[in-house]
Design an enzyme around this catalytic site. Sequence first.
Site, PDB file in Angstrom:
ATOM      1  N   CYS A  16     124.877   3.623 -11.055  1.00  0.00           N
ATOM      2  CA  CYS A  16     125.286   2.668 -12.182  1.00  0.00           C
ATOM      3  C   CYS A  16     125.736   3.349 -13.436  1.00  0.00           C
ATOM      4  CB  CYS A  16     124.034   1.755 -12.305  1.00  0.00           C
ATOM      5  SG  CYS A  16     122.782   2.826 -13.119  1.00  0.00           S
ATOM      6  N   CYS A  19     123.492   6.084 -14.766  1.00  0.00           N
ATOM      7  CA  CYS A  19     123.355   7.223 -14.354  1.00  0.00           C
ATOM      8  C   CYS A  19     124.502   8.181 -14.842  1.00  0.00           C
ATOM      9  CB  CYS A  19     123.806   7.196 -12.724  1.00  0.00           C
ATOM     10  SG  CYS A  19     122.460   6.333 -11.813  1.00  0.00           S
ATOM     11  N   ASP A 503      97.951  25.129  13.566  1.00  0.00           N
ATOM     12  CA  ASP A 503      97.823  23.790  13.861  1.00  0.00           C
ATOM     13  C   ASP A 503      97.072  24.003  15.291  1.00  0.00           C
ATOM     14  OD1 ASP A 503      98.008  20.970  14.081  1.00  0.00           O
ATOM     15  OD2 ASP A 503      99.558  21.204  15.244  1.00  0.00           O
ATOM     16  N   ASP A 702     103.835  22.196  15.147  1.00  0.00           N
ATOM     17  CA  ASP A 702     104.785  21.824  16.001  1.00  0.00           C
ATOM     18  C   ASP A 702     105.024  20.483  15.699  1.00  0.00           C
ATOM     19  OD1 ASP A 702     102.383  20.786  17.291  1.00  0.00           O
ATOM     20  OD2 ASP A 702     103.580  20.464  19.030  1.00  0.00           O
TER      21      ASP A 702
END
Length: 834
Positions: A16, A19, A503, A702
Site C-alpha cells: 500500500c 509501505c 533429537d 529429522d
Amino acid sequence: MDDRISLTFGVENMSCASCVGRVEKVLGTLDGVQAAQVNLATESVTLRAAPGLETARLSDALAQAGYPARLVTRRLQIAEMSCASCVGRVERALLAVPGVVSAHVNLATEEAQVQMFDHPDMLSAVQAAAAKAGYPASIDSGDTPVEDSAARKEAETAHLRRNTLLAAVLTLPVFILEMGGHLIPAFHHWIGATIGMETSWFIQFILTTVVLAGPGRHFYLKGFPALSKGAPDMNSLVALGSGAAWLFSVTALFAPALLPEGSRVVYFEAAAVIVTLILLGRFLEARAKGRTGAAIAKLIGLRARSARVEREGEITEIPVEEIVAGDIIHLRPGEKIATDGVVVQGQSYVDESMITGEPVPVEKAEGADVVGGTVNGTGSLTFRATKVGGDTMLAQIIRMVEEAQGAKLPIQDLVNRITLWFVPVVIVVALVTFGAWLAFGPSLSHALVAAVAVLIIACPCAMGLATPTSIMVGTGRAAQLGVLFRRGDALQTLHEVKTVALDKTGTLTKGQPELTDITPLNGFTEAEVLPLIGAVEARSEHPIAQAILRRAERAGPLPDTLSDFQSHTGYGVSAVVAGRQVTVGADRLMTRDGIDLGDAAQIGAGFGKAGKTPLFAAVDGRLAAVIAVADPVKQGTPEAIEALHELGLKVAMITGDNQGTADAIAAGLGIDRVVAEVLPDGKVAAIDKLEAEAGPVAFVGDGINDAPALAQADVGLAIGTGTDVAIEAADVVLMSGDLRGVVSAIDVSQRSMRNIQQNLFWAFGYNVLLIPVAAGAFYPLTGWLLSPALAAGAMALSSVFVLSNALRLRWITPPLAERTETQPALPATPVAAE
C-alpha cells in the site's frame, strides 16, 4: 561531470501507499542516498546516490525494515586468476559495482558467486567490472557446469604441458652452456676454445628470448599491465624477476660499457630456468586442481544416459533428458535407475550405497520410492517418474556439493586481506634488497641476483590455494560418505562444536514405534478404549499415532464418526468420536485438562523405567487407560555415541518425553545430558542454554518440529530420511539416516580444518623463512646466495605441496568403518509426543 550512481531494483512486501512511504523514509536516512523514488505498481525503487554507497548496507536496511530488496545469486567463471592476490582484486572490483551485495571468489574452482540486486543490467555491469580489472568473467549457465569445468581444466593442463615441454627443450642447452662451465672447468675451456664465450652467450640469448616470448609470454602480457594498474600479482613477480635477469644479460652482451667494471656476467640461464620451472609448477598445479573435483565427477558419472520408456503402449529407449514426470519406465536387472520415481510393478533389491553410503541393497516393491543414479539388482521393476532433470535427488546432491565447494570459510577472509598487500610488499622488499646490496655488496650482479630471488621465491599461489582446495576435496569426500554440507562454512563451524545435541524419535531411534502395553482403568476395557483412541490417532501423522493406529486396526474396525479433531503440539490430540470426547497424550495434557492421574502415574512411571513411553487416554473427562509405546534404537546408535565421546564431545538428548523415561534412555546409551519434557520452542531455549554453558552446539534432528532447533544451533544436521522442512533448515544433511553419519561429518570437518591449517602454515611459513634467505640475510655468515633458478623451483613446489596435501583428504575413511558390524541386541526405547 555528474558522477552520481543510479540504481533500480525490486523490493518485496509492499502492499500500500504506507509501505511506499516507509521504504522512502528508510532509504532517505542512509548516508549517500540523494533521492529515492518508490513505485508501488512495479514494486521497485529507483535511487540516486553519491559514489561509494555500500550496497550491502542498503540491502540490510531494507531487510530490517521488512521490505527486503529482491536479490539473485549468479555464478561466474573468472579467467586469468593466478594467485591469492587476484582473488582479493576480483572481489574488490565486483563489490565496487553499485547493486552488488556480496562477492565470493574461489581460486581453486576459478569461480565467483555474486549476490546482486535483481535487475537485467546488473550481470553485464558485473562482467564489465571484472574485465576492467583484468579478469574476464563469463556466465555459468548451470546446465553442465561440472563437465564444462572439467573440459576447461583438461584443456588448460594440456596447454601448460605443451608450453612446459617446449620451454624445457629450449632451456636445456642454455643451462648446459652456462652452468656446465661452472660445474666442469674443462667444459668451460672447451667452449672458449671452440665457439667462444661471445658466441655461447649469443646462443643463450636467442634461446632464452624464444622461451620468454613464446611459452613464457603469458607472464609478461598479464604481469606488466597489472603492475601498471597498481595491482601487481604473481605474474608481475615472475615478469619482473625473469625480465630483470634477461635485461641485465642483454646489456652485458651487447652494451657492456654501460655496466660497472667487473660486472659483465650473464643470467640467461636464470631467466629461462625461472620461466620453465614456474611453467612446470603451473602444470603440476593444474593437474592437481583437476583432481580436487573428482568427487563431483563421480557424482555426475552416476547418472544414467538413457531409459526404456513406455509411451502409447510401446517401449522405446530414449535419452534421460527427454524423460518427463509421469513417464512409465521399465528397468531391467543391473541397470541404473534413470530418475526419481515410484514403483508401480515388480520386485527387486536396489543398491543405494552411492546415495546413502549404506552397503546393503534395499528391497523395492509396488509403492516404494526409487532414486535416480542407484543400481537395480537381479529383479525387474516398472516405475513412474516423479522428478526429472534438476529436481532429482542426485541433481540436488550435486548442486549442494558444488555450492559447498565454492564457499568461503571465515578463515579465508584473513588470508585474502593479507595476500592483497603481499605482492606489493614483496616488490618493496626486492627493491630494498637490491639497493642494500648495491650500496654495501660486492657487485651489481650480486644485488641483481638477490633481488630477483626475492621476487621469484615469494609467490602467493600457495596461500590462495590453501583453503579452497581443502574445502573442495573435503566436502567432495564427505558427499561420497553420505554427508552433504549445504553450507560450506559449516565445515569450519562443525570442528569447533563442543556438544552434540540429539533429537530422539527418528534420530536416535527408527521412528517406527509400536504400542506394547495398554492398561484400562476406571471400568473401561481394552476393546472399548482401543477403537476410540485409534480413530483419533488416524488423523495424526506422528509416529506414535501411527503405532497406536496399527494396533487398533488389527483389533477391529474403527468408529467412522469423528469431529472437532485438535492437535495440541507437544501434548497430544483430542477429538469427538461417536459422540464421546476422547483425549490422548502425555501426562501434562491430562494435567492441563484437569484430569487426575492418581495411581495411573505410578503405572506410567513403571513403563518409563522399562524403557517405554507412557501415554494416557481419557474418555468424557475420565481417565480410561495408560498406554506404553516403544521405539527400537537405530542400528549403530550406541556405537556412534561412543565414537562422539572418543572425539572429545559431550552428547545431549533434547526430547519432549517425560523426564524419567528420558533418563532411562540416556543411561542405556551413555548420553551425558538430558533435556526432557520440552515443546518445540523449548528445544531452541535448551540449545541456547547448552551454548552458554559449554560452547558451540550441533543439533541433529529429522522432524518438522526440529526445524527451529536446527536453524538455531551453531550447526544443524538433518537426518536425510526426515522431512523436507527439517532438511531445508539444516546446514548438513546425513543421507543415510544413520547417526554414524554425524561422526563422519565431524571427522571430515576436523580433518579438513587440520589440513587447511597445515596448508596455511606451510604457505606463510615458507615465505617467512625463505624471503630472508633469498634476500641474502645469511650471505655475510655463510657466503651463500640463493640462485633465482633454485628460488623458482622452490616456489613451484610450494603450490604443488599445498595441493598434494589437500588431496590426501580424498582417502578419508569413516571413523567407524573398521569397527565390527556385529552390534549387541538393541533395547527398545520410548518415543515421545514431540
